[in-house]
Scaffold this active site. Structure first.
Site, PDB file in Angstrom:
ATOM      1  N   PRO A  88       1.869 -37.277 -41.321  1.00 47.99           N
ATOM      2  CG  PRO A  88       1.197 -37.916 -39.192  1.00 47.99           C
ATOM      3  CD  PRO A  88       1.378 -38.429 -40.579  1.00 47.99           C
ATOM      4  CD  GLU A 115       2.222 -45.408 -34.348  1.00 48.52           C
ATOM      5  OE1 GLU A 115       2.780 -44.309 -34.238  1.00 48.52           O
ATOM      6  OE2 GLU A 115       1.035 -45.614 -34.050  1.00 48.52           O
ATOM      7  NE  ARG A 157     -10.772 -27.111 -57.615  1.00 46.55           N
ATOM      8  CZ  ARG A 157     -10.258 -25.879 -57.633  1.00 46.55           C
ATOM      9  NH1 ARG A 157      -8.976 -25.675 -57.403  1.00 46.55           N
ATOM     10  NH2 ARG A 157     -11.020 -24.839 -57.871  1.00 46.55           N
ATOM     11  CG  ASP A 172      -9.135 -22.061 -56.746  1.00 43.11           C
ATOM     12  OD1 ASP A 172     -10.366 -21.981 -56.778  1.00 43.11           O
ATOM     13  OD2 ASP A 172      -8.466 -22.956 -57.276  1.00 43.11           O
TER      14      ASP A 172
HETATM   15  N1  ADE Z   1      -1.437 -39.637 -42.282  1.00 43.39           N
HETATM   16  C1  ADE Z   1      -1.920 -39.453 -41.031  1.00 43.39           C
HETATM   17  N2  ADE Z   1      -2.145 -38.153 -40.785  1.00 43.39           N
HETATM   18  C2  ADE Z   1      -1.785 -37.480 -41.922  1.00 43.39           C
HETATM   19  C3  ADE Z   1      -1.766 -36.110 -42.285  1.00 43.39           C
HETATM   20  N3  ADE Z   1      -2.155 -35.143 -41.454  1.00 43.39           N
HETATM   21  N4  ADE Z   1      -1.336 -35.788 -43.521  1.00 43.39           N
HETATM   22  C4  ADE Z   1      -0.921 -36.756 -44.367  1.00 43.39           C
HETATM   23  N5  ADE Z   1      -0.910 -38.051 -44.079  1.00 43.39           N
HETATM   24  C5  ADE Z   1      -1.336 -38.428 -42.876  1.00 43.39           C
END
Ligand code: ADE
Length: 261
Positions: A88, A115, A157, A172
């Site tokens: 994230p 984590e 794709r 797209d």
């Molecule tokens: N791992 C946990 N959350 C994630 C996200 N939003 N994007 C990519 N990998 C992740």
């Protein structure tokens, strides 16, 4: 394209046997290889995580199994794969990045649980191959596996021969081209009336010019309604008189900051 995925849950990737991506694998367009990270541990418990230095909640993935696994998968091959680490805290995964990945001959995914992975793994491979830490959106998943599924589907794709109708990639939402920067508008199929809801008559008119214009109007309206920040980034030089009328009608105004760039 070759795709390697190292994970403690290789069984998570069974959806890659299905549909478009499954067919691409059968046809040899996509060569996906799954690896169990725990095969590169050397203790009886097959441990892949440990407590974080500095304290804090959760566990961190140990560098040694990842190093051994990645070394073994990439071998002495040259050129090496591009290493994609979903997190994230990575750069946003966009259609632009999907198009870039679709040109790569080889991708290696390292999805983390807990984590995250000890940062020295990314530092180690950063000097030897391209390493991308990538996020699929501003939310936190339980692990990177679902993000890998998303990225492989978005990239797969785009590979030549995967989609039956090559035109569908061009239209797209987020694809470059005439509709660049606009969300795709609504689509309809038969019957012409369903539970009293009619298909917009213009789509039955056979007038291809008018249909293209209507679709662009709808794309503009939807973009203003759902993603005004995308509308604000439209290239104003590329808008025609009708585009401006539609935007005006949708009460969309470029702000003074947009006017400046
Ligand atoms: N791992 C946990 N959350 C994630 C996200 N939003 N994007 C990519 N990998 C992740």
């Amino acid at each position: 394209m070759r795709v390697d995925i190292i994970s403690i849950f290789p069984e998570y990737f069974t959806p890659l046997d299905v549909s478009l991506i499954g067919k691409a694998r059968h046809r040899g367009i996509l060569d996906i290889r799954l690896h169990q990270l725990r095969d590169w541990t050397d203790d009886v418990h097959r441990t892949v995580d440990d407590t974080p230095y500095g304290g804090g909640p959760g566990m961190v993935m140990k560098p040694e199994p990842w190093g051994a696994a990645i070394d073994s998968v990439i071998g002495p091959a040259s050129p090496p794969p591009r290493l994609v680490v979903p997190t994230p805290s990575g750069r946003p995964f966009t259609q632009e990045l999907a198009l870039e990945y679709a040109k790569e001959p080889w991708l290696l995914f390292a999805p983390a649980r807990y984590e995250g992975i000890d940062a020295r793994v990314m530092a180690e491979y950063g000097s030897r191959l391209r390493v991308d830490e990538v996020s699929i959106g501003d939310y936190v998943l339980a692990g990177g596996e679902a993000a890998v599924l998303v990225i492989v589907e978005a990239v797969g794709r785009l590979l030549p021969g995967v989609l039956g109708n090559a035109g569908s990639v061009v239209d797209d939402s987020f694809a470059p081209g005439a509709m660049a920067g606009l969300l795709e508008g609504p689509v309809y199929t038969k019957p012409p009336v369903w539970r009293g809801h009619e298909v917009p008559p213009i789509l039955l008119s056979g007038n291809h010019g008018a249909i293209a214009r209507w679709r662009r109007d709808e794309a503009l309206r939807r973009t203003v309604a759902k993603r005004p920040e995308l509308a604000a980034r439209l290239d104003r030089e590329a808008l025609d008189k009708r585009d401006r009328e539609v935007l005006d009608d949708a009460s969309f105004r470029f702000t003074p900051e947009d006017m400046a760039d």
